[in-house]
Write a protein that holds these residues in place. Structure first.
Motif, PDB file in Angstrom:
ATOM      1  N   VAL A 258      12.930   2.548  -5.240  1.00  0.00           N
ATOM      2  CA  VAL A 258      12.051   3.642  -5.653  1.00  0.00           C
ATOM      3  C   VAL A 258      10.654   3.468  -5.061  1.00  0.00           C
ATOM      4  CG1 VAL A 258      13.334   4.093  -7.776  1.00  0.00           C
ATOM      5  CG2 VAL A 258      11.403   2.527  -7.848  1.00  0.00           C
ATOM      6  N   LEU A 259      10.237   2.216  -4.878  1.00  0.00           N
ATOM      7  CA  LEU A 259       8.919   1.976  -4.298  1.00  0.00           C
ATOM      8  C   LEU A 259       8.873   2.452  -2.851  1.00  0.00           C
ATOM      9  CD1 LEU A 259       6.137   0.768  -4.847  1.00  0.00           C
ATOM     10  CD2 LEU A 259       7.037  -1.465  -4.170  1.00  0.00           C
ATOM     11  N   ARG A 260       9.963   2.252  -2.113  1.00  0.00           N
ATOM     12  CA  ARG A 260      10.006   2.656  -0.720  1.00  0.00           C
ATOM     13  C   ARG A 260      10.016   4.175  -0.539  1.00  0.00           C
ATOM     14  NH1 ARG A 260       8.261   0.766   3.373  1.00  0.00           N
ATOM     15  NH2 ARG A 260       9.809   1.801   4.654  1.00  0.00           N
ATOM     16  N   THR A 261      10.428   4.911  -1.569  1.00  0.00           N
ATOM     17  CA  THR A 261      10.506   6.368  -1.450  1.00  0.00           C
ATOM     18  C   THR A 261       9.375   7.075  -2.196  1.00  0.00           C
ATOM     19  OG1 THR A 261      12.014   6.513  -3.354  1.00  0.00           O
ATOM     20  CG2 THR A 261      13.008   6.315  -1.165  1.00  0.00           C
ATOM     21  N   ALA A 262       8.436   6.318  -2.744  1.00  0.00           N
ATOM     22  CA  ALA A 262       7.370   6.923  -3.553  1.00  0.00           C
ATOM     23  C   ALA A 262       6.390   7.711  -2.692  1.00  0.00           C
ATOM     24  CB  ALA A 262       6.628   5.842  -4.322  1.00  0.00           C
ATOM     25  N   ASP A 263       5.941   8.850  -3.244  1.00  0.00           N
ATOM     26  CA  ASP A 263       4.876   9.614  -2.609  1.00  0.00           C
ATOM     27  C   ASP A 263       3.506   9.167  -3.107  1.00  0.00           C
ATOM     28  OD1 ASP A 263       6.588  11.478  -1.143  1.00  0.00           O
ATOM     29  OD2 ASP A 263       7.115  12.261  -3.127  1.00  0.00           O
ATOM     30  N   ARG A 264       3.454   8.826  -4.409  1.00  0.00           N
ATOM     31  CA  ARG A 264       2.201   8.355  -5.015  1.00  0.00           C
ATOM     32  C   ARG A 264       2.476   7.112  -5.835  1.00  0.00           C
ATOM     33  NH1 ARG A 264      -2.227  12.881  -6.346  1.00  0.00           N
ATOM     34  NH2 ARG A 264      -1.694  14.379  -4.717  1.00  0.00           N
ATOM     35  N   ILE A 265       1.589   6.134  -5.707  1.00  0.00           N
ATOM     36  CA  ILE A 265       1.753   4.866  -6.408  1.00  0.00           C
ATOM     37  C   ILE A 265       0.485   4.584  -7.201  1.00  0.00           C
ATOM     38  CG2 ILE A 265       2.120   2.380  -6.148  1.00  0.00           C
ATOM     39  CD1 ILE A 265       3.469   3.072  -3.428  1.00  0.00           C
ATOM     40  N   PHE A 266       0.651   4.364  -8.501  1.00  0.00           N
ATOM     41  CA  PHE A 266      -0.440   3.984  -9.381  1.00  0.00           C
ATOM     42  C   PHE A 266      -0.217   2.523  -9.780  1.00  0.00           C
ATOM     43  CE2 PHE A 266      -0.079   8.513  -9.543  1.00  0.00           C
ATOM     44  CZ  PHE A 266      -1.365   9.000  -9.716  1.00  0.00           C
ATOM     45  N   PHE A 267      -1.234   1.692  -9.621  1.00  0.00           N
ATOM     46  CA  PHE A 267      -1.037   0.272  -9.902  1.00  0.00           C
ATOM     47  C   PHE A 267      -2.247  -0.299 -10.634  1.00  0.00           C
ATOM     48  CE2 PHE A 267      -3.102   0.730  -5.843  1.00  0.00           C
ATOM     49  CZ  PHE A 267      -4.052  -0.288  -5.786  1.00  0.00           C
ATOM     50  N   ASP A 268      -1.984  -1.251 -11.531  1.00  0.00           N
ATOM     51  CA  ASP A 268      -3.095  -1.849 -12.263  1.00  0.00           C
ATOM     52  C   ASP A 268      -3.617  -3.094 -11.556  1.00  0.00           C
ATOM     53  OD1 ASP A 268      -1.706  -4.142 -13.099  1.00  0.00           O
ATOM     54  OD2 ASP A 268      -1.001  -3.201 -14.944  1.00  0.00           O
ATOM     55  N   ASP A 269      -4.721  -3.599 -12.062  1.00  0.00           N
ATOM     56  CA  ASP A 269      -5.448  -4.675 -11.377  1.00  0.00           C
ATOM     57  C   ASP A 269      -4.632  -5.946 -11.178  1.00  0.00           C
ATOM     58  OD1 ASP A 269      -7.600  -3.020 -11.332  1.00  0.00           O
ATOM     59  OD2 ASP A 269      -8.606  -3.910 -13.063  1.00  0.00           O
ATOM     60  N   ASP A 270      -3.693  -6.217 -12.083  1.00  0.00           N
ATOM     61  CA  ASP A 270      -2.980  -7.491 -12.052  1.00  0.00           C
ATOM     62  C   ASP A 270      -1.729  -7.473 -11.171  1.00  0.00           C
ATOM     63  OD1 ASP A 270      -4.812  -8.625 -13.819  1.00  0.00           O
ATOM     64  OD2 ASP A 270      -3.753  -7.835 -15.570  1.00  0.00           O
TER      65      ASP A 270
END
Length: 360
Positions: A258-270
């Motif tokens: 799913v990460l490889r096909t993502a259009d938008r990625i939201f990620f936290d600091d850690d």
């Protein structure tokens, strides 16, 4: 919350550009050799393997040696592709003129150096087996699902490790995937039917990937193409919450998919930076603060709103949350409520960190 805290939160919530590529020990490239001349100097077992490899690409292979080990005659009479011509004499500089690639297999350093120098004078990329100092390029361990081809290199440092990694990758890739890649080559020529925009075409190929992975063992059919084309131009809303451990090694295969096909990625600091390396370079990345509930105390004003808007627009969204943060449950609940309130009746997909016993 102080003014400086708000400014810092807003800074973290903005879109971030992908990290610049890290240094490469070598450049991975794929030569198209069909119909071109390939020179192999040597009649040993390593030369035999390289000659067969070159022939498999469709090259016209010319082998020069005073003696040949068993196997060369059989290769010349029935090559896997292209052609193989055996010349029972030592190579000469003139043989290299007009060649596309040159491979030497000599135990003699003087001969190896002379061959490499002659190839470079003729403007031909050269490889001398087990002589890195004389090589313009190196061969990696190959995973052959042609036309799906993977090459693995350790820059000559640990060939056995590369071969072990190849075995692991081969176990993960069904042999039938090559049929889907062949179908993709055909279907790519029908560009006008795949979608009116670049985004629509990308969604077609995302659907193709899902189908190819799920149905890798069967033959692709024309009906598959028709079904992929008829699917709605906008994909159904998709939000995946991926719980990340201390490194990228904790990601499951489904999470990587799913990460490889993502259009938008939201990620936290850690979230480790290495995890983001698995995303498409075109994917938009948004850093978020300590949680994803979007209130002022969390420092991520509007984060959930952006996630919901992206999902509503048919984009594939992935939220990366560090498992060590203790915020996974709260973030999942906040997103679930927001998606429900937006009328997006869909379950979020959550992937936990991979444990030692997780075979997926």
């Amino acid at each position: 919350m102080s003014v400086s805290d708000v400014e810092e939160a807003q800074k973290k919530s903005t879109r971030t550009r992908p990290e610049r590529m890290q240094a490469l020990a070598t450049l991975p490239v794929f030569f198209k050799l069909a119909g071109k001349r390939a020179i192999v100097a040597g009649g040993s077992e390593p030369a035999l393997w390289k000659a067969e490899l070159m022939a498999a690409t469709g090259a016209h292979v010319e082998v020069y040696a005073e003696t040949f080990v068993d196997g060369f005659d059989a290769l010349a009479s029935a090559p896997p592709g292209g052609s193989v011509k055996l010349n029972k004499r030592a190579w000469s500089p003139a043989d290299l003129e007009g060649a596309a690639i040159a491979i030497g297999a000599s135990d003699d350093n003087e001969d190896a150096a002379a061959f490499a120098a002659a190839a470079r004078t003729a403007g031909v990329p050269v490889n001398v087996v087990d002589r890195p100092a004389f090589c313009d390029f190196q061969f990696g361990a190959i995973v052959n699902r042609s036309p799906l081809v993977l090459a693995i290199s350790t820059d000559g440092a640990a060939p056995v490790l590369a071969q072990t990694i190849r075995s692991l990758v081969e176990a993960l890739l069904p042999d039938g995937l090559k049929r889907w890649v062949e179908a993709a080559k055909l279907w790519r020529t029908r560009g006008g039917q795949l979608g009116a925009t670049a985004a629509a075409k990308r969604r077609f190929w995302n659907r193709f990937v899902d189908l190819a992975i799920d149905e890798a063992e069967r033959e692709p059919r024309e009906a598959d193409f028709d079904a992929l084309v008829r699917a709605p131009d906008k994909s159904p809303p998709s939000v995946a919450i991926v719980t990340v451990g201390e490194s990228a090694d904790t990601l499951t295969l489904r999470a990587l998919r799913v990460l490889r096909t993502a259009d938008r990625i939201f990620f936290d600091d850690d979230v480790p930076a290495s995890v983001l390396d698995f995303a498409r370079r075109e994917a938009q990345r948004f850093a978020i603060g300590p949680d994803a509930n979007g209130d002022a105390n969390g420092g991520t004003t509007g984060a959930v709103d952006r996630i919901v808007d992206a999902a509503r627009n048919g984009e594939r969204v992935v939220c990366l949350i560090a498992g060590s943060s203790g915020r996974v449950e709260a973030s999942c609940n906040a997103l679930s409520r927001a998606l429900h309130n937006a009328g997006l009746d869909m379950p979020e997909i959550t992937f936990a960190p991979r444990l030692a016993s997780d075979a997926s």
